[in-house]
Scaffold this motif. Sequence first.
Motif, PDB file in Angstrom:
ATOM      1  N   THR A   1       0.855  -1.190   0.000  1.00 26.92           N
ATOM      2  CA  THR A   1       0.000   0.000   0.000  1.00 26.92           C
ATOM      3  C   THR A   1       0.891   1.241   0.000  1.00 26.92           C
ATOM      4  O   THR A   1       1.797   1.349   0.832  1.00 26.92           O
ATOM      5  N   VAL A   2       0.644   2.123  -0.946  1.00 29.07           N
ATOM      6  CA  VAL A   2       1.419   3.366  -1.020  1.00 29.07           C
ATOM      7  C   VAL A   2       0.464   4.516  -0.743  1.00 29.07           C
ATOM      8  O   VAL A   2      -0.564   4.651  -1.397  1.00 29.07           O
ATOM      9  N   ASN A   3       0.789   5.333   0.241  1.00 30.77           N
ATOM     10  CA  ASN A   3      -0.047   6.498   0.544  1.00 30.77           C
ATOM     11  C   ASN A   3       0.744   7.763   0.263  1.00 30.77           C
ATOM     12  O   ASN A   3       1.850   7.947   0.755  1.00 30.77           O
ATOM     13  N   LEU A   4       0.174   8.628  -0.568  1.00 30.43           N
ATOM     14  CA  LEU A   4       0.828   9.908  -0.851  1.00 30.43           C
ATOM     15  C   LEU A   4       0.139  10.963   0.003  1.00 30.43           C
ATOM     16  O   LEU A   4      -1.017  11.289  -0.220  1.00 30.43           O
ATOM     17  N   ALA A   5       0.845  11.469   1.004  1.00 27.43           N
ATOM     18  CA  ALA A   5       0.218  12.402   1.946  1.00 27.43           C
ATOM     19  C   ALA A   5       0.834  13.790   1.793  1.00 27.43           C
ATOM     20  O   ALA A   5       2.010  13.905   1.481  1.00 27.43           O
ATOM     21  N   PRO A   6       0.106  14.883   1.993  1.00 26.04           N
ATOM     22  CA  PRO A   6      -1.299  14.926   2.390  1.00 26.04           C
ATOM     23  C   PRO A   6      -2.230  14.513   1.248  1.00 26.04           C
ATOM     24  O   PRO A   6      -1.945  14.797   0.085  1.00 26.04           O
ATOM     25  N   ALA A   7      -3.351  13.899   1.620  1.00 27.55           N
ATOM     26  CA  ALA A   7      -4.251  13.342   0.614  1.00 27.55           C
ATOM     27  C   ALA A   7      -4.946  14.424  -0.213  1.00 27.55           C
ATOM     28  O   ALA A   7      -5.323  14.190  -1.349  1.00 27.55           O
ATOM     29  N   ASP A   8      -5.102  15.627   0.384  1.00 23.82           N
ATOM     30  CA  ASP A   8      -5.889  16.643  -0.345  1.00 23.82           C
ATOM     31  C   ASP A   8      -5.055  17.441  -1.346  1.00 23.82           C
ATOM     32  O   ASP A   8      -5.561  18.315  -2.027  1.00 23.82           O
ATOM     33  N   LEU A   9      -3.773  17.127  -1.454  1.00 23.85           N
ATOM     34  CA  LEU A   9      -2.932  17.873  -2.396  1.00 23.85           C
ATOM     35  C   LEU A   9      -2.900  17.124  -3.730  1.00 23.85           C
ATOM     36  O   LEU A   9      -2.552  15.943  -3.760  1.00 23.85           O
ATOM     37  N   PRO A  10      -3.317  17.754  -4.831  1.00 26.51           N
ATOM     38  CA  PRO A  10      -3.290  17.028  -6.102  1.00 26.51           C
ATOM     39  C   PRO A  10      -1.850  16.697  -6.489  1.00 26.51           C
ATOM     40  O   PRO A  10      -0.945  17.489  -6.246  1.00 26.51           O
ATOM     41  N   LYS A  11      -1.663  15.502  -7.032  1.00 25.31           N
ATOM     42  CA  LYS A  11      -0.301  15.104  -7.409  1.00 25.31           C
ATOM     43  C   LYS A  11      -0.314  14.640  -8.848  1.00 25.31           C
ATOM     44  O   LYS A  11      -1.180  13.893  -9.242  1.00 25.31           O
ATOM     45  N   GLU A  12       0.602  15.125  -9.605  1.00 28.51           N
ATOM     46  CA  GLU A  12       0.625  14.720 -10.991  1.00 28.51           C
ATOM     47  C   GLU A  12       2.035  14.312 -11.371  1.00 28.51           C
ATOM     48  O   GLU A  12       2.991  14.640 -10.687  1.00 28.51           O
ATOM     49  N   GLY A  13       2.119  13.630 -12.479  1.00 27.77           N
ATOM     50  CA  GLY A  13       3.432  13.383 -13.049  1.00 27.77           C
ATOM     51  C   GLY A  13       4.085  12.134 -12.509  1.00 27.77           C
ATOM     52  O   GLY A  13       3.616  11.492 -11.571  1.00 27.77           O
ATOM     53  N   SER A  14       5.189  11.828 -13.131  1.00 25.52           N
ATOM     54  CA  SER A  14       5.879  10.582 -12.851  1.00 25.52           C
ATOM     55  C   SER A  14       6.965  10.778 -11.808  1.00 25.52           C
ATOM     56  O   SER A  14       7.736   9.871 -11.543  1.00 25.52           O
ATOM     57  N   ARG A  15       7.007  11.985 -11.206  1.00 34.15           N
ATOM     58  CA  ARG A  15       8.104  12.294 -10.286  1.00 34.15           C
ATOM     59  C   ARG A  15       8.101  11.423  -9.042  1.00 34.15           C
ATOM     60  O   ARG A  15       9.107  11.368  -8.335  1.00 34.15           O
ATOM     61  N   PHE A  16       6.951  10.734  -8.748  1.00 29.90           N
ATOM     62  CA  PHE A  16       6.901   9.911  -7.537  1.00 29.90           C
ATOM     63  C   PHE A  16       7.375   8.474  -7.775  1.00 29.90           C
ATOM     64  O   PHE A  16       7.390   7.677  -6.850  1.00 29.90           O
ATOM     65  N   ASP A  17       7.750   8.121  -9.015  1.00 31.64           N
ATOM     66  CA  ASP A  17       8.238   6.766  -9.297  1.00 31.64           C
ATOM     67  C   ASP A  17       9.394   6.387  -8.379  1.00 31.64           C
ATOM     68  O   ASP A  17       9.390   5.329  -7.750  1.00 31.64           O
ATOM     69  N   LEU A  18      10.402   7.282  -8.326  1.00 28.50           N
ATOM     70  CA  LEU A  18      11.601   6.966  -7.546  1.00 28.50           C
ATOM     71  C   LEU A  18      11.257   6.829  -6.063  1.00 28.50           C
ATOM     72  O   LEU A  18      11.645   5.831  -5.432  1.00 28.50           O
ATOM     73  N   PRO A  19      10.513   7.813  -5.469  1.00 32.27           N
ATOM     74  CA  PRO A  19      10.153   7.634  -4.055  1.00 32.27           C
ATOM     75  C   PRO A  19       9.351   6.353  -3.805  1.00 32.27           C
ATOM     76  O   PRO A  19       9.587   5.669  -2.799  1.00 32.27           O
TER      77      PRO A  19
END
Length: 505
Positions: free
Chosen positions: A66-84
């Motif tokens: 399970t991967v959680n990107l926090a804070p949940a209310d912030l829109p996130k776009e793009g492939s920049r989170f692949d590495l993290p």
Amino acid sequence: MDTATIHSRSASGIDAPPVRVEVHISGGLPGLHIVGLPETAVRESKDRVRSALLNTQFLYPQQRITVNLAPADLPKEGSRFDLPIALGILGASGQIPLEKLDSHEFIGEVALTGELRSVRGALPVALAAASSGRTLIVPSGNAAEVALVRGARCYAATGLPQVAGYLCGTGELSGCPFTRPEPAATETLDLCDVRGQAAARRVLEIAAAGRHNLLMIGPPGTGKSMLASRIVTILPEMTEAEALEAAAVQSIAHGSVDPRLWRRRPYRAPHHTASAVALVGGGSHPRPGEISLAHHGVLFLDELPEFDRRVLEALREPLETGEVTVSRAARQATFPAQIQLLAAMNPCPCGFHGASHRQCRCTPAQIERYRQTISGPLLDRIDLQIEVPALPPGALMRQQPDAESSATVRRRIEAAHRLQMQRQGRPNAGLGIRDLDRVAALDHESSRLLVAAVERLGLSARALHRIRRVARTIGDLEGSPRLTAGHVAEALSYRRFDRPGTSTP
Ligand SMILES: Nc1ncnc2c1ncn2[C@@H]1O[C@H](COP(=O)(O)OP(=O)(O)OP(=O)(O)O)[C@@H](O)[C@H]1O
Ligand SMILES: [Mg+2]
């Protein structure tokens, strides 16, 4: 330990708010689940990360991830989170140690082979990471732009295995030491190329000195576009902070920063077929438009009446506020847009109205319609409106040994600019109404002149303040602390469109 937290950053306008990537590995059906408002590109990360881990020396846990990107209310776009995300999985499954993770931030797209690909907006991330005190790891494609940030500790990596090696202490990454690109090679354009047109050159100087908006009206081939393109050679130098903001917009729009443009005021000249989105920004993942790419520089709109009227109207608000807010469904982004607007147009559809050497065949109605493409409120925001007349025959051939070069004119402009910065910390074009009373106080004679002109020409309150700002710049070019009637009279003469009986120039 079956959890790991990785620090990363999202993009919002030219800011980079922090995002925590939390990864938990637990029993249950094998699969990767991303929660926390992920958009399409983030969901695609799943497949890229899985392949990248399988194609390198790592194990892909056959458990529920399970991967959680926090804070949940912030829109996130793009492939920049692949590495993290990939590092989070490695951390949570015990394949890399967790000790160093808290003092680092990561962004980067992962290719199926495990290589790292550059992402948009790395410069704002480096700026934010520098102030948080963490070390930033970026793909090597982003190394040059993060090196522009003074005080940032950054490393560049070519692939996921290199980052893992660095975190395990078995490998090194190449650093991105603070570097400044060499100043661009000498200018090819120079103001001394422009023959004649002394009045227009004077107004260009005033515009550059106070960052005033300027409209040039004249028949074809009189040098309007030529003058406009040379304004960059006389503008005052950008400060470090301004240069970083301009580079941040480039980083978000293009995914890289052109080192040749470092510390040069941007000059953007979009074609008249440009759409409103191209000009002011937008899109489902909001991107900056031309007006933001021209932040701290110049936006030149050549052939102004050829632009779509709605496109021009979209410029009105950013011209006043110095920023653009783009709203798309659930998300909003604000980009900076402190620009100087330069525009050029012909006096009528055929272009020769008022020219001595060619006859104009346009009807008054045609001319009026042409003129009306540019709305009153837009015109009101243009401090300087001048004619660039056709040159007398032979003037183009005449040698001008005494024509001033850009370097000479720029010295005067730098001096006037310094005066403004010392006095009010911003260019005269941005003076507020209260500042005007303080720094552009009028004596009895000049205020009488201005009041009479306002009555005669029916000027708006906005136009009145604009005239005072221009008069202040004319005074600053002379180094004169007090404004005189002469300064006001000259400023008044640059409101070409306001004069009665000249609704068609
Ligand atoms: N004042 C001038 N001094 C030197 N060259 C000039 C001058 N005016 C025009 N020219 C020459 O004419 C060419 C066209 O000038 P420019 O493109 O600036 O005209 P313009 O006023 O923008 O015309 P248009 O309304 O058609 O766009 C220039 O490239 C230059 O060679
Ligand atoms: Mg032109």
